[in-house]
Design an enzyme around this catalytic site. Structure first.
Site, short mmCIF file in Angstrom:
data_model
loop_
_atom_site.label_atom_id
_atom_site.label_comp_id
_atom_site.label_asym_id
_atom_site.label_seq_id
_atom_site.Cartn_x
_atom_site.Cartn_y
_atom_site.Cartn_z
CE1 TYR A 167 -1.87 4.72 0.63
CE2 TYR A 167 -3.85 3.99 -0.06
CZ TYR A 167 -2.23 3.80 -0.50
OH TYR A 167 -1.63 2.57 -0.92
CE LYS A 224 0.85 4.85 -1.17
NZ LYS A 224 2.96 4.44 -1.17
N1 LIG Z 1 -1.25 -4.66 -1.82
C1 LIG Z 1 -2.21 -3.52 -2.27
O1 LIG Z 1 -3.18 -3.58 -2.92
C2 LIG Z 1 -1.40 -2.67 -2.71
C3 LIG Z 1 -2.43 -1.73 -3.54
C4 LIG Z 1 -1.71 0.02 -4.60
C5 LIG Z 1 -0.50 0.60 -3.71
N2 LIG Z 1 0.23 -0.26 -3.14
C6 LIG Z 1 1.51 -0.03 -2.62
O2 LIG Z 1 2.19 -0.94 -2.02
C7 LIG Z 1 3.58 -0.54 -1.09
C8 LIG Z 1 4.00 -1.99 -0.33
O3 LIG Z 1 2.12 -2.32 0.69
P1 LIG Z 1 2.18 -3.17 1.03
O4 LIG Z 1 0.37 -3.71 0.92
O5 LIG Z 1 3.19 -4.24 1.10
O6 LIG Z 1 1.69 -2.74 2.94
P2 LIG Z 1 3.11 -2.11 3.69
O7 LIG Z 1 1.86 -1.53 4.75
O8 LIG Z 1 3.61 -0.72 3.20
O9 LIG Z 1 4.59 -2.40 3.89
C9 LIG Z 1 5.04 -2.87 3.20
C10 LIG Z 1 7.03 -3.03 3.33
O10 LIG Z 1 6.39 -1.63 4.81
C11 LIG Z 1 6.98 -2.30 6.10
N3 LIG Z 1 6.69 -0.90 6.26
C12 LIG Z 1 4.87 -0.05 6.56
N4 LIG Z 1 5.18 1.22 7.22
C13 LIG Z 1 6.73 0.75 7.62
C14 LIG Z 1 6.74 1.60 8.69
N5 LIG Z 1 6.42 2.59 9.09
N6 LIG Z 1 8.20 1.83 8.94
C15 LIG Z 1 9.16 1.11 8.47
N7 LIG Z 1 8.80 0.26 7.74
C16 LIG Z 1 7.06 0.08 7.19
C17 LIG Z 1 6.84 -3.59 5.93
O11 LIG Z 1 6.92 -4.08 6.96
P3 LIG Z 1 6.36 -3.72 8.79
O12 LIG Z 1 5.10 -4.18 8.69
O13 LIG Z 1 7.41 -4.63 9.33
O14 LIG Z 1 6.93 -2.51 8.94
C18 LIG Z 1 7.00 -3.82 4.38
O15 LIG Z 1 7.82 -4.54 5.08
C19 LIG Z 1 2.76 0.76 -0.22
O16 LIG Z 1 3.74 1.92 -0.07
C20 LIG Z 1 1.41 0.83 -0.81
O17 LIG Z 1 0.93 1.80 -0.83
C21 LIG Z 1 -0.26 -1.57 -2.37
#
Ligand SMILES: NC(=O)c1ccc[n+]([C@@H]2O[C@H](COP(=O)([O-])OP(=O)(O)OC[C@H]3O[C@@H](n4cnc5c(N)ncnc54)[C@H](OP(=O)(O)O)[C@@H]3O)[C@@H](O)[C@H]2O)c1
Length: 266
Positions: free
Chosen positions: A156, A160
């Protein structure tokens, strides 16, 4: 305010149902930009869509797993004919944590397929149309994890890092056409995915960003690529620290700190 004449009339948010993705949808709807929202779970997807429609914009939803090899064809089925001025690729939190050498390679592949293959496919498709139109924006949502290697999430983190370096090259290629490319680097952010993963966000001294602040800062800086490390949550200072040398000290130090974040053993 987000400029509709640059980033409208439609935006596609891949991962546009929860957390930061939902905050992007809310704020783009406030700016009068129509939305195509993509996610797997119908519940949050339709809730976010309904909130945006209530603000007066048109919304199309696509319940889709971006890992599906036919994902681009499904996206095209709902977007061909729309003028998409903004692509946000937000889906991509780590879906599989495991030591690499004993890991299930199919699940490892899933991390790459979402963060690299699906991201490239959508960027290739919409980026070409934006280049032709000579306007638009592409935001790739990245992570502080992409600044150094981490145990259990080595693939992962590397994906990134790929995204960040890819964004820099793409930014160079598209800037003569007034297409803005931005890698938005997030630190720990309070999203449903992180809450489900049991991440400990209440630790003393830990700065946790809120999705609304992250989305606001990102959208405000769409034209300030190629990479924006967020001020929200103190991410910028950490990224600078993690970019230094010697690597062993930095990697080991971050490894110790990240152990605190993991769920307490039950
Ligand atoms: N949260 C943190 O602490 C953090 C830190 C650093 C970077 N980020 C980055 O921020 C972004 C958002 O993260 P997040 O924490 O919100 O979690 P996420 O699991 O990436 O979820 C974000 C959105 O993407 C959708 N999603 C996830 N997997 C999918 C798939 N295979 N197909 C279609 N849609 C999908 C989710 O809905 P569904 O699950 O319903 O599909 C949700 O709407 C990511 O790129 C992550 O790497 C997050």
């Amino acid at each position: 305010m987000i400029d509709q004449s640059v980033y409208g009339p439609w935006a596609v948010v891949a991962g546009g149902s929860e957390g930061v993705g939902a905050a992007f949808a809310d704020q783009l709807a406030d700016a009068g930009i129509n939305l195509v929202l993509i996610a797997r779970k119908p519940g949050p997807l339709h809730e976010t869509a309904a909130r945006a429609r209530a603000k007066g914009v048109e919304v199309r939803t696509l319940e889709l797993d971006l890992l599906d090899p036919a994902a681009l064809a499904s996206v095209r089925a709902v977007t061909d004919g729309l003028e998409v001025g903004l692509l946000i690729f937000n889906a991509g939190a780590n879906s599989y944590g495991h030591e690499f050498v004993t890991a299930d390679l199919d699940r490892v592949q899933g991390v790459l397929d979402l963060n690299i293959t699906a991201q490239l496919a959508l960027t290739h498709h919409f980026g070409a149309l934006m280049k032709e139109r000579r306007r638009g924006g592409i935001m790739l949502v990245g992570s502080l994890s992409g600044y150094l290697g981490q145990a259990q999430i080595s693939v992962y983190s590397a994906a990134k890092a790929f995204s960040r370096v890819f964004a820099e090259g793409l930014w160079l290629e598209l800037r003569p056409y007034d297409v803005h490319v931005l890698e938005l680097v997030l630190g720990v952010t309070r999203t449903p995915a992180m809450e489900r993963a049991g991440l400990r966000m209440d630790l003393p001294g830990l700065r946790v960003a809120e999705p609304d602040d992250v989305a606001r800062e990102g959208l405000r800086h769409l034209a300030d690529g190629p990479v924006l490390v967020l001020v929200a949550g103190g991410t910028a200072e950490t990224a600078e620290r993690r970019s230094g040398f010697p690597r062993a000290d930095l990697v080991l130090g971050a490894h110790e700190a990240s152990k605190r974040l993991l769920p307490a053993p039950s």
